[in-house]
Write a protein that holds these residues in place. Structure first.
Motif, mmCIF file in Angstrom:
data_model
loop_
_atom_site.group_PDB
_atom_site.id
_atom_site.type_symbol
_atom_site.label_atom_id
_atom_site.label_comp_id
_atom_site.label_asym_id
_atom_site.label_seq_id
_atom_site.Cartn_x
_atom_site.Cartn_y
_atom_site.Cartn_z
ATOM 1 N N TYR A 118 0.997 -1.224 0.152
ATOM 2 C CA TYR A 118 0.093 -0.106 -0.031
ATOM 3 C C TYR A 118 0.902 1.174 0.024
ATOM 4 N N TYR A 119 0.357 2.580 -0.006
ATOM 5 C CA TYR A 119 0.954 3.522 -0.041
ATOM 6 C C TYR A 119 0.211 4.620 0.885
ATOM 7 N N ARG A 120 0.499 4.886 2.173
ATOM 8 C CA ARG A 120 -0.245 5.629 3.211
ATOM 9 C C ARG A 120 -0.377 7.074 2.457
ATOM 10 N N ARG A 121 -1.289 7.715 3.130
ATOM 11 C CA ARG A 121 -1.934 9.094 2.632
ATOM 12 C C ARG A 121 -0.571 10.088 2.729
ATOM 13 N N HIS A 122 -0.534 10.596 1.526
ATOM 14 C CA HIS A 122 0.656 11.539 1.457
ATOM 15 C C HIS A 122 0.150 12.593 0.452
ATOM 16 N N ARG A 123 1.375 13.446 0.090
ATOM 17 C CA ARG A 123 1.186 14.437 -0.920
ATOM 18 C C ARG A 123 2.599 14.294 -1.676
ATOM 19 N N ASP A 124 2.516 14.606 -2.969
ATOM 20 C CA ASP A 124 3.616 14.329 -3.668
ATOM 21 C C ASP A 124 4.668 15.243 -3.820
ATOM 22 N N THR A 125 4.509 16.305 -2.976
ATOM 23 C CA THR A 125 5.637 17.475 -3.092
ATOM 24 C C THR A 125 6.510 17.530 -1.655
ATOM 25 N N VAL A 136 0.907 12.350 -12.749
ATOM 26 C CA VAL A 136 0.030 11.509 -13.995
ATOM 27 C C VAL A 136 0.349 9.956 -13.447
ATOM 28 N N ILE A 137 -0.733 9.217 -13.541
ATOM 29 C CA ILE A 137 -0.655 7.819 -13.289
ATOM 30 C C ILE A 137 -1.278 6.983 -14.346
ATOM 31 N N TYR A 138 -0.606 6.211 -15.061
ATOM 32 C CA TYR A 138 -1.137 5.450 -16.014
ATOM 33 C C TYR A 138 -1.408 4.071 -15.446
ATOM 34 N N TYR A 139 -2.495 3.382 -15.447
ATOM 35 C CA TYR A 139 -2.729 1.834 -14.951
ATOM 36 C C TYR A 139 -2.714 0.749 -16.041
ATOM 37 N N LEU A 140 -2.037 -0.199 -15.644
ATOM 38 C CA LEU A 140 -1.895 -1.338 -16.379
ATOM 39 C C LEU A 140 -2.562 -2.742 -16.047
ATOM 40 N N ASN A 151 -7.003 0.400 -4.386
ATOM 41 C CA ASN A 151 -7.462 1.833 -4.915
ATOM 42 C C ASN A 151 -6.796 2.978 -4.645
ATOM 43 N N LEU A 152 -6.689 3.716 -5.857
ATOM 44 C CA LEU A 152 -6.158 5.448 -5.276
ATOM 45 C C LEU A 152 -7.350 5.991 -4.859
ATOM 46 N N ILE A 153 -7.055 6.489 -3.557
ATOM 47 C CA ILE A 153 -8.079 7.420 -2.875
ATOM 48 C C ILE A 153 -7.625 8.968 -2.869
ATOM 49 N N ASP A 183 -3.818 15.403 -1.013
ATOM 50 C CA ASP A 183 -3.585 14.349 -0.505
ATOM 51 C C ASP A 183 -4.282 13.117 -1.089
ATOM 52 N N HIS A 184 -3.673 11.880 -1.053
ATOM 53 C CA HIS A 184 -3.941 10.552 -1.766
ATOM 54 C C HIS A 184 -3.270 9.359 -1.121
ATOM 55 N N GLU A 185 -3.786 8.334 -1.384
ATOM 56 C CA GLU A 185 -3.068 7.112 -0.960
ATOM 57 C C GLU A 185 -3.682 5.926 -1.857
ATOM 58 N N VAL A 186 -2.876 4.714 -1.678
ATOM 59 C CA VAL A 186 -3.170 3.493 -2.244
ATOM 60 C C VAL A 186 -3.348 2.566 -1.286
ATOM 61 N N THR A 187 -4.824 2.051 -1.352
ATOM 62 C CA THR A 187 -5.105 1.038 -0.186
ATOM 63 C C THR A 187 -4.524 -0.102 -0.675
ATOM 64 N N GLU A 192 -1.312 -8.200 -7.462
ATOM 65 C CA GLU A 192 -0.119 -7.616 -8.243
ATOM 66 C C GLU A 192 -0.678 -6.381 -8.845
ATOM 67 N N ARG A 193 -0.122 -5.225 -8.498
ATOM 68 C CA ARG A 193 -0.579 -4.073 -9.148
ATOM 69 C C ARG A 193 0.373 -3.219 -9.851
ATOM 70 N N TYR A 194 0.118 -3.009 -11.060
ATOM 71 C CA TYR A 194 1.181 -2.429 -12.302
ATOM 72 C C TYR A 194 0.514 -1.147 -12.589
ATOM 73 N N VAL A 196 2.422 3.163 -14.078
ATOM 74 C CA VAL A 196 3.579 3.953 -14.694
ATOM 75 C C VAL A 196 3.068 5.309 -13.869
ATOM 76 N N THR A 197 4.013 6.059 -13.105
ATOM 77 C CA THR A 197 3.651 7.266 -12.335
ATOM 78 C C THR A 197 4.719 8.207 -12.803
ATOM 79 N N GLY A 198 4.161 9.379 -13.282
ATOM 80 C CA GLY A 198 5.031 10.335 -13.558
ATOM 81 C C GLY A 198 4.552 11.771 -12.801
ATOM 82 N N TRP A 199 5.505 12.731 -13.111
ATOM 83 C CA TRP A 199 5.308 14.063 -12.535
ATOM 84 C C TRP A 199 5.861 15.006 -13.799
ATOM 85 N N LEU A 200 5.089 16.053 -13.700
ATOM 86 C CA LEU A 200 5.174 17.194 -14.793
ATOM 87 C C LEU A 200 5.800 18.353 -13.945
HETATM 88 C C1 OGA Z 1 2.734 7.852 -6.079
HETATM 89 C C2 OGA Z 1 1.329 7.518 -5.736
HETATM 90 C C3 OGA Z 1 -0.912 6.238 -6.597
HETATM 91 C C4 OGA Z 1 -1.053 5.066 -7.452
HETATM 92 O O1 OGA Z 1 3.252 6.997 -6.639
HETATM 93 O O2 OGA Z 1 3.096 8.850 -5.434
HETATM 94 O O3 OGA Z 1 0.727 8.241 -5.067
HETATM 95 O O4 OGA Z 1 -2.468 5.012 -7.734
HETATM 96 N N1 OGA Z 1 0.684 6.618 -6.687
HETATM 97 O O5 OGA Z 1 -0.254 4.259 -8.062
#
Ligand code: OGA
Ligand code: MN
Length: 204
Positions: A118-125, A136-140, A151-153, A183-187, A192-194, A196-200
């Motif tokens: 999982y990825y606990r609640r956070h901010r990307d900055t 930006v997050i591309y799901y596969l 899930n992404l929350i 703020d967001h998190e991944v529950t 297995e969860r795939y 691609v995450t990016g930042w502009l």
């Molecule tokens: C991250 C993130 C969310 C996701 O990588 O910073 O929040 O849905 N990912 O994968």
């Protein structure tokens, strides 16, 4: 929808709510090709446990996030990576032309969450020096079912009230949001969860 309509749809959402979800941003053959490259890269043993903040804190980080990542090379000649990097760049160019966002660079990584991660609640900055404007997050994940969790929350503000938006990581889906604001998190994921995450970025 044409690509331009998808870009417009994403921008409308970002302006109105700070986030946007665009389904079928990637076609199914593009997802398949990316998954193939993903698997090759993963097999080569190059993925690393993701960190937060300083590199020395990986162990503390594993309580916050459990994904393994591999940064993409922007000059990659792999066809699947090239397709993704070029589509992402097309979005950047569109944003710069229509919204004057002044995006100067991008950083993009593959991410794999094993069962139980999982990825606990956070901010990307949290890495403030990096100038992250949009995430930006591309799901596969093909054949994803609700029982898989993962899930992404996104915690959005609506009229001053926090609202949790639940987003399943469906193959082809692109999620985009303001890095500094939401703020967001991944529950916890049960498959297995795939992705691609990016930042502009507004810096080089
Ligand atoms: C991250 C993130 C969310 C996701 O990588 O910073 O929040 O849905 N990912 O994968
Ligand atoms: Mn994040």
């Amino acid at each position: 929808m044409t690509q331009e309509q998808q870009f417009e749809f994403l921008i409308e959402g970002i302006v109105a709510k700070g986030y946007a979800i665009c389904d079928d941003f990637l076609e199914s053959n593009e997802v398949e090709n990316l998954l193939e490259t993903f698997a090759q890269r993963y097999k080569s043993g190059k993925f690393r446990e993701a960190s937060i903040g300083k590199q020395s804190e990986v162990h503390k980080a594993s309580l916050v996030r459990g994904d393994e990542i591999l940064w993409l090379e922007t000059n990659s000649i792999d066809a699947a990576e090239r397709m993704l990097l070029d589509k992402n760049q097309a979005f950047v160019d569109y944003l710069n032309q229509t919204c004057y966002l002044g995006i100067k660079d991008t950083e993009i990584h593959f991410a794999k969450y094993d069962v139980g991660k999982y990825y606990r609640r956070h901010r990307d900055t949290f890495q403030t020096q990096k100038g992250r404007v949009l995430s930006v997050i591309y799901y596969l994940n093909t054949h994803w079912i609700p029982e898989n969790g993962g899930n992404l929350i996104i915690y959005a503000q609506e009229n001053g009230v926090e609202k949790a938006i639940t987003i399943t990581p469906l193959a082809g889906r692109l999620v985009c949001f303001e890095s500094e604001k939401l703020d967001h998190e991944v529950t916890e994921t049960f498959a297995e969860r795939y992705s691609v995450t990016g930042w502009l970025l507004n810096r080089r």
